[in-house]
Motif scaffolding. Structure first.
Motif, PDB file in Angstrom:
ATOM      1  N   CYS A  27      53.009  55.533 123.646  1.00  0.00           N
ATOM      2  CA  CYS A  27      52.592  54.130 123.501  1.00  0.00           C
ATOM      3  C   CYS A  27      53.316  53.216 124.466  1.00  0.00           C
ATOM      4  O   CYS A  27      53.071  52.021 124.481  1.00  0.00           O
ATOM      5  CB  CYS A  27      52.888  53.645 122.082  1.00  0.00           C
ATOM      6  SG  CYS A  27      51.760  54.318 120.879  1.00  0.00           S
ATOM      7  N   GLY A  28      54.235  53.756 125.206  1.00  0.00           N
ATOM      8  CA  GLY A  28      54.927  52.913 126.167  1.00  0.00           C
ATOM      9  C   GLY A  28      56.063  52.099 125.574  1.00  0.00           C
ATOM     10  O   GLY A  28      56.491  51.108 126.128  1.00  0.00           O
ATOM     11  N   HIS A  29      56.587  52.528 124.422  1.00  0.00           N
ATOM     12  CA  HIS A  29      57.709  51.795 123.852  1.00  0.00           C
ATOM     13  C   HIS A  29      59.015  52.321 124.418  1.00  0.00           C
ATOM     14  O   HIS A  29      59.107  53.462 124.832  1.00  0.00           O
ATOM     15  CB  HIS A  29      57.763  51.985 122.341  1.00  0.00           C
ATOM     16  CG  HIS A  29      56.508  51.541 121.676  1.00  0.00           C
ATOM     17  ND1 HIS A  29      56.024  52.125 120.528  1.00  0.00           N
ATOM     18  CD2 HIS A  29      55.639  50.555 121.978  1.00  0.00           C
ATOM     19  CE1 HIS A  29      54.919  51.524 120.180  1.00  0.00           C
ATOM     20  NE2 HIS A  29      54.655  50.576 121.031  1.00  0.00           N
ATOM     21  N   ASP A  30      60.036  51.500 124.356  1.00  0.00           N
ATOM     22  CA  ASP A  30      61.354  51.986 124.742  1.00  0.00           C
ATOM     23  C   ASP A  30      61.931  52.831 123.624  1.00  0.00           C
ATOM     24  O   ASP A  30      61.646  52.601 122.458  1.00  0.00           O
ATOM     25  CB  ASP A  30      62.290  50.798 124.993  1.00  0.00           C
ATOM     26  CG  ASP A  30      61.939  50.091 126.286  1.00  0.00           C
ATOM     27  OD1 ASP A  30      62.652  49.155 126.654  1.00  0.00           O
ATOM     28  OD2 ASP A  30      60.938  50.483 126.926  1.00  0.00           O
ATOM     29  N   ARG A 168      56.392  41.623 125.786  1.00  0.00           N
ATOM     30  CA  ARG A 168      57.352  42.074 124.818  1.00  0.00           C
ATOM     31  C   ARG A 168      57.020  43.501 124.413  1.00  0.00           C
ATOM     32  O   ARG A 168      55.877  43.845 124.194  1.00  0.00           O
ATOM     33  CB  ARG A 168      57.303  41.176 123.608  1.00  0.00           C
ATOM     34  CG  ARG A 168      57.610  39.760 123.994  1.00  0.00           C
ATOM     35  CD  ARG A 168      58.414  39.120 122.931  1.00  0.00           C
ATOM     36  NE  ARG A 168      58.036  37.734 122.815  1.00  0.00           N
ATOM     37  CZ  ARG A 168      58.438  36.956 121.833  1.00  0.00           C
ATOM     38  NH1 ARG A 168      59.168  37.446 120.891  1.00  0.00           N
ATOM     39  NH2 ARG A 168      58.052  35.711 121.792  1.00  0.00           N
ATOM     40  N   ASN A 169      58.030  44.276 124.313  1.00  0.00           N
ATOM     41  CA  ASN A 169      57.811  45.663 123.960  1.00  0.00           C
ATOM     42  C   ASN A 169      58.541  45.979 122.665  1.00  0.00           C
ATOM     43  O   ASN A 169      59.338  45.200 122.167  1.00  0.00           O
ATOM     44  CB  ASN A 169      58.320  46.549 125.104  1.00  0.00           C
ATOM     45  CG  ASN A 169      57.654  47.894 125.067  1.00  0.00           C
ATOM     46  OD1 ASN A 169      56.933  48.218 124.145  1.00  0.00           O
ATOM     47  ND2 ASN A 169      57.912  48.696 126.088  1.00  0.00           N
ATOM     48  N   VAL A 170      58.268  47.147 122.170  1.00  0.00           N
ATOM     49  CA  VAL A 170      58.865  47.558 120.906  1.00  0.00           C
ATOM     50  C   VAL A 170      59.910  48.624 121.179  1.00  0.00           C
ATOM     51  O   VAL A 170      59.734  49.475 122.045  1.00  0.00           O
ATOM     52  CB  VAL A 170      57.773  48.122 119.971  1.00  0.00           C
ATOM     53  CG1 VAL A 170      58.381  48.692 118.720  1.00  0.00           C
ATOM     54  CG2 VAL A 170      56.778  47.043 119.627  1.00  0.00           C
ATOM     55  N   LEU A 171      60.978  48.571 120.436  1.00  0.00           N
ATOM     56  CA  LEU A 171      62.020  49.582 120.582  1.00  0.00           C
ATOM     57  C   LEU A 171      61.937  50.561 119.423  1.00  0.00           C
ATOM     58  O   LEU A 171      61.932  50.159 118.256  1.00  0.00           O
ATOM     59  CB  LEU A 171      63.399  48.895 120.593  1.00  0.00           C
ATOM     60  CG  LEU A 171      64.608  49.839 120.675  1.00  0.00           C
ATOM     61  CD1 LEU A 171      64.635  50.517 122.023  1.00  0.00           C
ATOM     62  CD2 LEU A 171      65.895  49.064 120.462  1.00  0.00           C
ATOM     63  N   LEU A 214      62.048  43.396 117.625  1.00  0.00           N
ATOM     64  CA  LEU A 214      60.822  44.184 117.620  1.00  0.00           C
ATOM     65  C   LEU A 214      61.191  45.647 117.650  1.00  0.00           C
ATOM     66  O   LEU A 214      61.066  46.304 118.674  1.00  0.00           O
ATOM     67  CB  LEU A 214      59.998  43.850 118.862  1.00  0.00           C
ATOM     68  CG  LEU A 214      59.433  42.449 118.942  1.00  0.00           C
ATOM     69  CD1 LEU A 214      58.811  42.246 120.301  1.00  0.00           C
ATOM     70  CD2 LEU A 214      58.404  42.238 117.870  1.00  0.00           C
ATOM     71  N   SER A 215      61.665  46.155 116.530  1.00  0.00           N
ATOM     72  CA  SER A 215      61.995  47.576 116.562  1.00  0.00           C
ATOM     73  C   SER A 215      61.610  48.269 115.279  1.00  0.00           C
ATOM     74  O   SER A 215      61.448  47.657 114.230  1.00  0.00           O
ATOM     75  CB  SER A 215      63.485  47.795 116.824  1.00  0.00           C
ATOM     76  OG  SER A 215      64.222  46.674 116.572  1.00  0.00           O
TER      77      SER A 215
END
Lengths: 342, 247
Positions: A27-30, A168-171, A214-215
């Protein structure tokens, strides 16, 4: 905060853990991986490869776009998937796929792995003691892990502290074998443990960090080693979702003909109740899992008919309800399919 | 006025009662001090909006004092060094001392003369978390005693506290606190999961115990039992066995 009780030999909970991380990569999350047992790089090398056929490749692109274009609020929720759901339903193009399928027999390619930012925390390689943490009154391993997570969250802007960052991304945080002796906590060995509140304090602060950013986080714990049940009760209160895996290896259930098809049971002890009075309750609470050559399947526990020498049995039922339950932590749902595949 | 209400849950989640009391007291025009240790502000805000109350607005006009435990603990542990005159209410994370928390409660509810609100209310969600965070059970009981003395007796307000308990729980400290609180409560609302197991239409049963024996020696406690089902915006109560699914 998804809390997983490990099965006795840790085989299946490790698999679940890897699915969570693999989903994050796809999904491209960190990713942030912490462990005291295995070096995180090793864990990351062994993530299952995603099954990307043409159909799902298109969906992958759409879903990634849906995640990025959303408007997250500052005080974020842990079960972020729940917030994803309404958005996906609104736009028909991204409706059909929720999560991805993985092939356990193949490893994820290193290029795909490198496409996301990876952070790792290997306890035995970390620097020792920072003076400020003495005031925390907590196990030093846990304290260092919290510091590390908090640093990543604020540096990479997951808590919205950097207004310039548009995307913004999700961790996704994965913590393996928390509470084991390797972390310096004797909650698994002695009863009563020396510092019973380290684990619960750690979970509380982690919960605060997750709520603020956002994790999403999955933790696996060797619960079968913890003799002090009071701690397990407190930990259940502090987590959003608690899932226990019980494998049949080595127990008398392995040879029990009722369980002949399955490798273990899934106990869902608690599901998240966020932002609402009610939670998403499914019809059944008896779930079992099975590891085929390529996939880990979780299905409704289905007892075979009591016939003396038969091999075939009736087909298993749809699992839409329980699928949504499990998908909140592990990210896969089969709509219109019979089994829940990861 | 001056009542201590205990919300207790067993085998189920009693937080819907907390949401109810929060919106109830806010609508009644009371000044509420809400110590929310387990969930974030936005969680309560979203649910309260479904129930018809805006927490953000209440906070702005000074009717609601909200202590968000999760956020405060992060400020305490990761924040800058704080000024010596203002101890953080969550100081007990490092010092196991609940006095700062009590100080916070007292300060927020005994406000100055400009207030036009009706009686003060202290709402606590939930007490069992304090034990997980390093407070000793006796310290927790002392804290509640101080809160009661201050809020119920001095300020003629109400106190509502949520605790978790289990029948065969091995958490002795928690059971000690819960039992002790039960003896001192004026009203106990006990939400239990059904003894027969999980059911889709009846989420649990609630026992309402009015402790008349606390105030008057010869009286007996009044116990009522209802079953309930939680929906998105409200909770429906009905007599045991009369669930809509059965009728």
């Amino acid at each position: 905060l998804v809390f997983t009780e490990e099965d006795k030999y840790g085989l299946y909970s490790n698999l679940l853990f890897k699915y969570f991380l693999a989903e994050g990569v796809v999904c491209g999350h960190d990713l942030f991986v912490a462990s005291a047992k295995e070096h995180p790089d090793n864990i990351l090398k062994e993530l299952p490869a995603p099954l990307l056929d043409d159909f799902s490749r298109k969906e992958l692109g759409d879903e990634a776009a849906a995640v990025k274009s959303e408007d997250f609020q500052d005080s974020m929720k842990i079960a972020w998937r729940y917030q994803n759901l309404p958005k996906i339903e609104a736009s028909p193009t991204t409706y059909t796929k929720f999560g991805h399928y993985y092939d356990v027999s193949k490893k994820m390619s290193p290029e795909l792995c490198q496409s996301v930012k990876l952070h790792s925390f290997y306890l035995h390689e970390e620097l020792s003691f920072e003076p400020k943490m003495k005031a925390w009154n907590m196990n030093s391993g846990y304290a260092r892990l919290l510091q590390s997570i908090q640093r990543i969250i604020s540096q990479e802007g997951f808590d919205g502290s950097d207004p310039q960052k548009k995307q913004r991304n999700v961790l996704r945080i994965g913590i393996q074998s928390l509470g084991s002796i390797l972390w310096g906590d004797d909650v698994c060995c002695s009863d009563p443990p020396e510092d019973p509140q380290s684990l619960t304090k750690f979970l509380y602060v982690l919960r605060g960090l997750l709520r603020k950013s956002l994790s999403a986080c999955i933790i696996t714990v060797p619960a079968h080693l913890i003799q002090n049940k009071a701690i397990m009760e407190r930990v259940t209160n502090l987590s959003d979702m608690v899932v226990g895996l019980e494998s049949f290896i080595g127990s008398e259930r392995e040879t029990n003909p009722l369980y002949k098809d399955y490798h273990g049971l899934v106990h869902v002890h608690q599901i998240p109740r966020l932002n609402s009075l009610i939670c998403d309750v499914s019809d059944t609470k008896d779930l079992a899992f099975r590891l085929k050559r390529k996939q880990l399947t979780i299905e409704r526990l289905h007892l075979p008919p009591d016939l003396s020498d038969t091999v075939s049995r009736a087909s298993k039922q749809d699992l839409a309800g329980s699928a949504k339950l499990l998908s909140s932590g592990c990210g896969a749902m089969a709509i219109g399919k019979k089994h829940l595949d990861f | 006025q001056g009542k201590f209400t205990l919300l207790r849950d067993t085998r189920t989640d009693g937080s819907f009662l907390v949401h109810h009391f929060l919106s109830f007291y806010l609508r009644a025009g009371c000044k509420v001090c809400f110590v929310a240790l387990l969930q974030s502000f936005s969680h309560y805000n979203v649910v309260a909006q479904k129930l018809g109350v805006s927490l953000a607005a209440a906070k702005e006009r000074g009717q609601l004092v909200f202590l968000e435990g999760l956020k405060s603990c992060l400020d305490l542990l990761f924040g800058e060094e704080e000024q010596p005159g203002q101890p953080s209410p969550l100081q007990f994370l490092s010092t196991s001392d609940l006095r700062a928390l009590f100080g916070f409660v007292r300060e927020s509810l005994s406000a100055g003369g400009g207030d036009c609100w009706k009686g003060p209310v202290l709402l606590l969600d939930d007490l069992s978390v304090l034990l997980s965070l390093g407070a000793a059970p006796v310290a927790v009981l002392d804290f509640i005693h101080y809160c009661r003395a201050c809020v119920c007796c001095q300020l003629q307000g109400n106190v509502v506290v949520l605790v978790h308990s289990n029948e065969d729980s091995e958490d002795e400290e928690n059971e000690l606190v819960v039992n002790s609180l039960c003896h001192h409560s004026d009203l106990i609302l006990w939400a239990e999961g059904l003894a027969t197991g999980f059911c889709k239409d009846v989420h649990g049963q609630i026992k309402i115990i009015k402790r008349l024996s606390l105030r008057q020696a010869a009286e007996q406690d009044l116990v009522q039992i209802y079953q309930y089902k939680i929906q998105d915006r409200n909770v429906t109560f009905f007599a045991p066995g009369l669930s809509a699914a059965v009728l």
